[in-house]
Design an enzyme around this catalytic site. Structure first.
Site, PDB file in Angstrom:
ATOM      1  N   ARG A 195       8.684   1.340  -9.411  1.00  0.00           N
ATOM      2  CA  ARG A 195       7.410   0.145  -9.946  1.00  0.00           C
ATOM      3  C   ARG A 195       7.991  -0.980 -10.081  1.00  0.00           C
ATOM      4  NH1 ARG A 195       5.250   1.125 -14.556  1.00  0.00           N
ATOM      5  NH2 ARG A 195       2.861   0.594 -13.462  1.00  0.00           N
TER       6      ARG A 195
ATOM      7  N   TYR B 102       5.400  -2.679  -7.375  1.00  0.00           N
ATOM      8  CA  TYR B 102       4.109  -3.654  -8.539  1.00  0.00           C
ATOM      9  C   TYR B 102       4.479  -4.776  -9.197  1.00  0.00           C
ATOM     10  CZ  TYR B 102       2.505   1.260  -7.388  1.00  0.00           C
ATOM     11  OH  TYR B 102       2.333   2.616  -7.199  1.00  0.00           O
TER      12      TYR B 102
ATOM     13  N   GLY C 223      -5.582   8.267 -15.049  1.00  0.00           N
ATOM     14  CA  GLY C 223      -5.532   6.534 -15.345  1.00  0.00           C
ATOM     15  C   GLY C 223      -5.528   5.638 -16.353  1.00  0.00           C
TER      16      GLY C 223
ATOM     17  N   CYS D  15      20.055  -3.438  -0.183  1.00  0.00           N
ATOM     18  CA  CYS D  15      19.577  -4.308   0.405  1.00  0.00           C
ATOM     19  C   CYS D  15      18.691  -5.078   0.211  1.00  0.00           C
ATOM     20  CB  CYS D  15      19.879  -4.129   1.667  1.00  0.00           C
ATOM     21  SG  CYS D  15      22.419  -3.834   1.716  1.00  0.00           S
TER      22      CYS D  15
ATOM     23  N   GLY E  92      -1.820  11.622 -15.621  1.00  0.00           N
ATOM     24  CA  GLY E  92      -0.204  11.778 -14.694  1.00  0.00           C
ATOM     25  C   GLY E  92       0.168  10.761 -16.276  1.00  0.00           C
ATOM     26  N   ARG E  93       0.308   9.326 -15.580  1.00  0.00           N
ATOM     27  CA  ARG E  93       0.751   8.294 -15.993  1.00  0.00           C
ATOM     28  C   ARG E  93       0.932   8.904 -18.225  1.00  0.00           C
ATOM     29  NH1 ARG E  93       1.579   3.208 -14.242  1.00  0.00           N
ATOM     30  NH2 ARG E  93      -0.535   3.726 -12.896  1.00  0.00           N
TER      31      ARG E  93
HETATM   32  C1  LIG Z   1      -2.665   9.123  -9.511  1.00  0.00           C
HETATM   33  C2  LIG Z   1      -3.728  10.709  -9.397  1.00  0.00           C
HETATM   34  C3  LIG Z   1      -3.814  10.807 -10.610  1.00  0.00           C
HETATM   35  C4  LIG Z   1      -3.556  10.325 -12.041  1.00  0.00           C
HETATM   36  O1  LIG Z   1      -3.261   8.684 -12.339  1.00  0.00           O
HETATM   37  P1  LIG Z   1      -2.629   8.533 -13.351  1.00  0.00           P
HETATM   38  O2  LIG Z   1      -2.305   6.941 -13.457  1.00  0.00           O
HETATM   39  O3  LIG Z   1      -1.525   8.782 -13.223  1.00  0.00           O
HETATM   40  O4  LIG Z   1      -3.365   8.792 -14.604  1.00  0.00           O
HETATM   41  C5  LIG Z   1      -5.267  11.804 -10.966  1.00  0.00           C
HETATM   42  N1  LIG Z   1      -6.118  11.647 -10.625  1.00  0.00           N
HETATM   43  C6  LIG Z   1      -5.596  11.415  -8.914  1.00  0.00           C
HETATM   44  C7  LIG Z   1      -6.425  12.155  -7.821  1.00  0.00           C
HETATM   45  C8  LIG Z   1      -4.533  10.845  -9.021  1.00  0.00           C
HETATM   46  O5  LIG Z   1      -4.288  10.471  -7.066  1.00  0.00           O
END
Ligand SMILES: *Cc1c(COP(=O)(O)O)cnc(C)c1O
Length: 418
Positions: free
Chosen positions: A309, A313, A230, A339, A273-274
């Site tokens: 995205r 969003y 997150g 489409c 992740g992000r």
């Molecule tokens: C999606 C997710 C992440 C990674 O989220 P980011 O926003 O990409 O950092 C980490 N843990 C869980 C359980 C997730 O579902």
């Protein structure tokens, strides 16, 4: 700032050659940038006795990129059977894999337990009885409900389907202990694309407090807390990036304090992740059509199958036009060919005047980009390239082709006569 100047310097001068060699569209990822972010992340938490990032595989599930994470000492956060397969194919050991599923099936549990198992992160109290064999080390995902606010992408915790409620959490560990668990972790994931580092500090504080409560009740100690992913990145220009160093300092202070009071402190895990890959990827496309009706539309050779995205969003992805920096500007919508009227990479965006053949760089596609794409409308996903730290550009996934789309139509005949 979206894409870093360093990434631009590594990419833009070579883009004409890369485009000529591979053709458009493609996502391209920057190994040097990913490694630099990994280095900064580790440095920020270096004073915590044990820190580890488990890269959230879903953000960019390409083995070549995952291998970079592994080389930096990171583990993998997986939430599906195929993600587990990806991690294990790379040689990830049980301790290197966090399995954070939700609405977990019997098949998920079997896959998690296979190959020596992994760190099991349980999403609900009822799953304790459904785990075929309780592993020695178990973790629960905690949902604080109204005690915390979430944010736009992930929503309010009390409306989120994830995790064990506050009322259930102590009981969950008690039951897991009764079923044989001996080692424990505690996890949560509350925000998405959060740019305020203090939110993450509060999350760490919340988990450490909960560790204290549960430890008192049950006399157990915790091996780790996992504050989830997150961590945000600035998609918009002129937005400050998350202050990872300040986050590291303040969370380290919490751990020092915990250790002073309890004589030990758990490890800190994270599953970003992000933050790890988002800014280090770009979707490179070519303008193929220009349409002037009530608005001006720039049609490009990729669509939302390559990057969902903006459509999903309303997310902003910064766009630059190669070689046209500082030119005459006009306001356009940048669109794909699907489409669906929301198949737009940009809406009413001021951009340099674009003509057919121009190369557009759609930035920050390194997380939840290619991975999220779908095949609706028979649209194919593009190739993925890796700009190596050795200056070599490698294809790390080819483009999808019609035969991939039709592959699931070839199968052994099955019928049921009623
Ligand atoms: C999606 C997710 C992440 C990674 O989220 P980011 O926003 O990409 O950092 C980490 N843990 C869980 C359980 C997730 O579902």
């Amino acid at each position: 700032m979206p894409m870093s100047q360093a990434f631009k310097d590594r990419l833009y001068p070579h883009l004409p050659a890369i485009v000529a060699h591979y053709g458009t569209p493609f996502h391209i990822y920057d190994e040097a940038g990913i490694r630099e972010t990994g280095r900064r992340l580790k440095a920020a938490f270096a004073d915590i006795p044990e820190f580890r990032e488990y890269y959230a595989v879903k953000a960019l599930p390409n083995p070549s990129v995952l291998a970079i994470m592994q080389d930096m000492g990171f583990g993998f956060d997986c939430s599906s059977i195929t993600e587990l397969m990806l991690a294990r194919e790379l040689g990830a050991k049980p301790d290197d894999i966090m399995f954070t599923s939700n609405n977990t099936s019997a098949e998920d549990f079997a896959a998690a337990a296979a190959d020596g198992g992994c760190i099991l992160n349980l999403d609900d109290i009822t799953l304790i009885d459904k785990v075929p064999t309780m592993p020695e080390l178990v973790c629960f995902r905690y949902n604080p409900g109204r005690r915390r606010t979430g944010n736009d992408i992930i929503g309010k915790p009390e409306e989120a389907k994830y995790g064990v409620s506050h009322e259930q959490i102590v009981e969950a560990y008690r039951l897991a202990q009764a079923r044989g668990a001996k080692r424990f972790g505690l996890h949560t994931m509350l925000a998405s694309n959060e740019l305020h580092y203090s939110y993450m500090v509060q999350t760490a504080a919340m988990l450490l407090e909960l560790v204290e409560t549960i430890s008192k009740e049950l006399g157990i100690t915790f091996e780790f807390i996992n504050i989830g992913g997150g961590l945000g990145i600035p998609y918009l220009p002129d937005i400050d990036p998350l202050n990872i160093e300040a986050m590291g300092e303040e969370i380290t202070a919490l751990f020092v304090d915990f250790k002073d009071h309890h004589g030990y402190c758990p490890a800190l895990y994270m599953e970003s992740g992000r933050y790890m890959t988002g800014p280090h990827g770009a979707l490179v496309v070519r303008a193929i059509n220009r349409k002037d009706i009530y608005r001006t539309y720039i049609g490009v050779d990729a669509c939302m199958s390559a990057l969902m995205r903006p459509a999903l969003y309303g997310a902003y992805h910064h766009i630059e036009v190669l070689g046209k920096e500082g030119g005459e500007m006009e306001t356009v919508d940048v669109v794909g060919s699907l489409c669906e009227n929301n198949d737009k990479f940009a809406v009413q965006r001021p951009l340099p005047r674009i003509t057919d053949g121009d190369i557009l760089i759609i930035q920050d596609s390194g997380a939840h980009g290619h991975a999220m794409g779908f095949n609706y409308n028979g649209k194919m996903r593009p190739q993925e390239l890796l700009l190596g730290k050795d200056g070599v550009v490698r294809m790390i996934r080819r483009e999808e082709r019609p035969e991939d789309y039709f592959a699931t139509l070839t199968f052994e005949e099955k019928i049921l006569n009623l």
